[in-house]
Scaffold this motif. Structure first.
Motif, PDB file in Angstrom:
ATOM      1  N   PRO A  17      25.829  31.284  41.924  1.00  0.00           N
ATOM      2  CA  PRO A  17      25.611  31.686  43.331  1.00  0.00           C
ATOM      3  C   PRO A  17      24.467  30.920  43.987  1.00  0.00           C
ATOM      4  CG  PRO A  17      24.786  33.381  41.835  1.00  0.00           C
ATOM      5  CD  PRO A  17      25.484  32.362  40.979  1.00  0.00           C
ATOM      6  N   VAL A  18      24.780  29.722  44.463  1.00  0.00           N
ATOM      7  CA  VAL A  18      23.809  28.844  45.115  1.00  0.00           C
ATOM      8  C   VAL A  18      24.122  28.801  46.614  1.00  0.00           C
ATOM      9  CG1 VAL A  18      22.971  26.474  45.290  1.00  0.00           C
ATOM     10  CG2 VAL A  18      23.535  27.436  43.047  1.00  0.00           C
ATOM     11  N   PRO A  19      23.126  28.997  47.467  1.00  0.00           N
ATOM     12  CA  PRO A  19      23.367  28.952  48.915  1.00  0.00           C
ATOM     13  C   PRO A  19      24.052  27.653  49.343  1.00  0.00           C
ATOM     14  CG  PRO A  19      21.170  29.807  48.493  1.00  0.00           C
ATOM     15  CD  PRO A  19      21.708  29.344  47.167  1.00  0.00           C
ATOM     16  N   ARG A  21      27.040  26.790  48.520  1.00  0.00           N
ATOM     17  CA  ARG A  21      28.106  26.422  47.585  1.00  0.00           C
ATOM     18  C   ARG A  21      29.070  27.558  47.320  1.00  0.00           C
ATOM     19  NH1 ARG A  21      27.398  25.137  42.465  1.00  0.00           N
ATOM     20  NH2 ARG A  21      29.275  23.861  42.547  1.00  0.00           N
ATOM     21  N   VAL A  22      28.674  28.773  47.648  1.00  0.00           N
ATOM     22  CA  VAL A  22      29.532  29.925  47.384  1.00  0.00           C
ATOM     23  C   VAL A  22      29.726  30.738  48.664  1.00  0.00           C
ATOM     24  CG1 VAL A  22      28.971  30.173  44.934  1.00  0.00           C
ATOM     25  CG2 VAL A  22      27.531  31.280  46.644  1.00  0.00           C
ATOM     26  N   THR A  24      31.317  30.385  51.394  1.00  0.00           N
ATOM     27  CA  THR A  24      31.033  29.705  52.657  1.00  0.00           C
ATOM     28  C   THR A  24      31.812  30.298  53.830  1.00  0.00           C
ATOM     29  OG1 THR A  24      32.706  28.031  52.085  1.00  0.00           O
ATOM     30  CG2 THR A  24      30.410  27.548  51.516  1.00  0.00           C
ATOM     31  N   HIS A  33      22.092  31.871  52.551  1.00  0.00           N
ATOM     32  CA  HIS A  33      21.347  32.637  51.557  1.00  0.00           C
ATOM     33  C   HIS A  33      21.889  34.064  51.437  1.00  0.00           C
ATOM     34  CE1 HIS A  33      18.409  29.331  51.695  1.00  0.00           C
ATOM     35  NE2 HIS A  33      17.978  29.802  50.538  1.00  0.00           N
ATOM     36  N   SER A  36      25.155  33.872  49.512  1.00  0.00           N
ATOM     37  CA  SER A  36      24.946  33.692  48.076  1.00  0.00           C
ATOM     38  C   SER A  36      24.436  34.977  47.424  1.00  0.00           C
ATOM     39  CB  SER A  36      23.981  32.537  47.808  1.00  0.00           C
ATOM     40  OG  SER A  36      22.658  32.849  48.203  1.00  0.00           O
ATOM     41  N   GLU A  40      26.266  36.678  44.354  1.00  0.00           N
ATOM     42  CA  GLU A  40      25.565  37.062  43.126  1.00  0.00           C
ATOM     43  C   GLU A  40      25.790  38.529  42.802  1.00  0.00           C
ATOM     44  OE1 GLU A  40      20.978  37.452  41.524  1.00  0.00           O
ATOM     45  OE2 GLU A  40      21.511  35.725  42.768  1.00  0.00           O
TER      46      GLU A  40
END
Length: 215
Positions: A17-19, A21-22, A24, A33, A36, A40
């Motif tokens: 869970p990277v801002p 990249r997930v 969107t 953020h 993400s 998460e």
């Protein structure tokens, strides 16, 4: 037909869970953020549910690096390269003998009772349809069959689930259908899913906190 009574290997296929990249499609209205954080929380709920179900093995098939959100009790293997069909086939390839069930990180409303439906009843396959026309779960009594069953199925389309299920039937497998669930893709999905999450859900808690901040 394969008679199965063993506890399955549980496969959770997920992105770190990277801002940016997930999730969107949650932006807007959420920031990267916030999206993400929701991703998460959904992943944490899914992993916690998997720990509540008897399993031969629990495997996180991960695109990225494990973080503090990962509880003990999981083996971690990297996703293979390629499209989602290749990555799903690659996830099943890490399994030993016995049944295996793959789920994603987009259904935090998933319960242990639903997961427990897999592994018995003499079925060859288990299929969890999603509201958007995809699927949230795929289980196989013989995971070595996954390659030809999954590769080439067009993913992220409104007929993905129908095509995948037809592949199972045309291969002569007996299929048990699991409950229809909604994936979290959009803000509307997130609100609907949060209302269905079990008590103590991290996803519902995070979504509620974001709503409070927005007031």
């Amino acid at each position: 037909m394969t008679t199965v009574t063993a506890a399955p290997t549980l496969l959770i296929i997920a992105k770190e869970p990277v801002p940016g990249r997930v999730k969107t499609r949650l932006t807007p209205p959420y920031t990267p953020h916030e999206a993400s954080a929701l991703a998460e929380a959904a992943l944490a709920d899914t992993l916690r549910t998997a720990l509540r179900v008897p399993a031969r093995r629990r495997v996180l098939v991960l695109d990225g690096t494990p973080g503090p959100w990962l509880p003990p009790g999981f083996d971690v293997v990297p996703q293979v390269a390629g499209g989602l069909d290749e990555r799903i086939a690659g996830a099943f390839a890490v399994c030993d003998d016995g049944p295996a069930l793959l789920v994603g990180m987009d259904t935090p409303q998933l319960t242990a009772d639903t997961l427990a439906l897999v592994g018995g009843g003499g079925h060859d396959a288990w299929f969890g349809p999603a509201v958007d026309g995809g699927f949230w779960a795929l289980g196989l009594a013989d995971p070595s069959q996954a390659g030809p069953l999954v590769r080439g199925v067009p993913m992220s389309a409104d007929r993905t689930g129908a095509i995948q299920r037809r592949r199972l039937v045309e291969a002569g497998l007996t299929v048990r259908d699991l409950p229809l669930l909604r994936d979290v893709d959009t803000a509307s999905d997130a609100a609907s899913v949060a209302r269905l999450c079990p008590s103590g859900s991290a996803f519902a808690t995070v979504l509620h906190s974001l709503a409070e901040v927005a007031r």
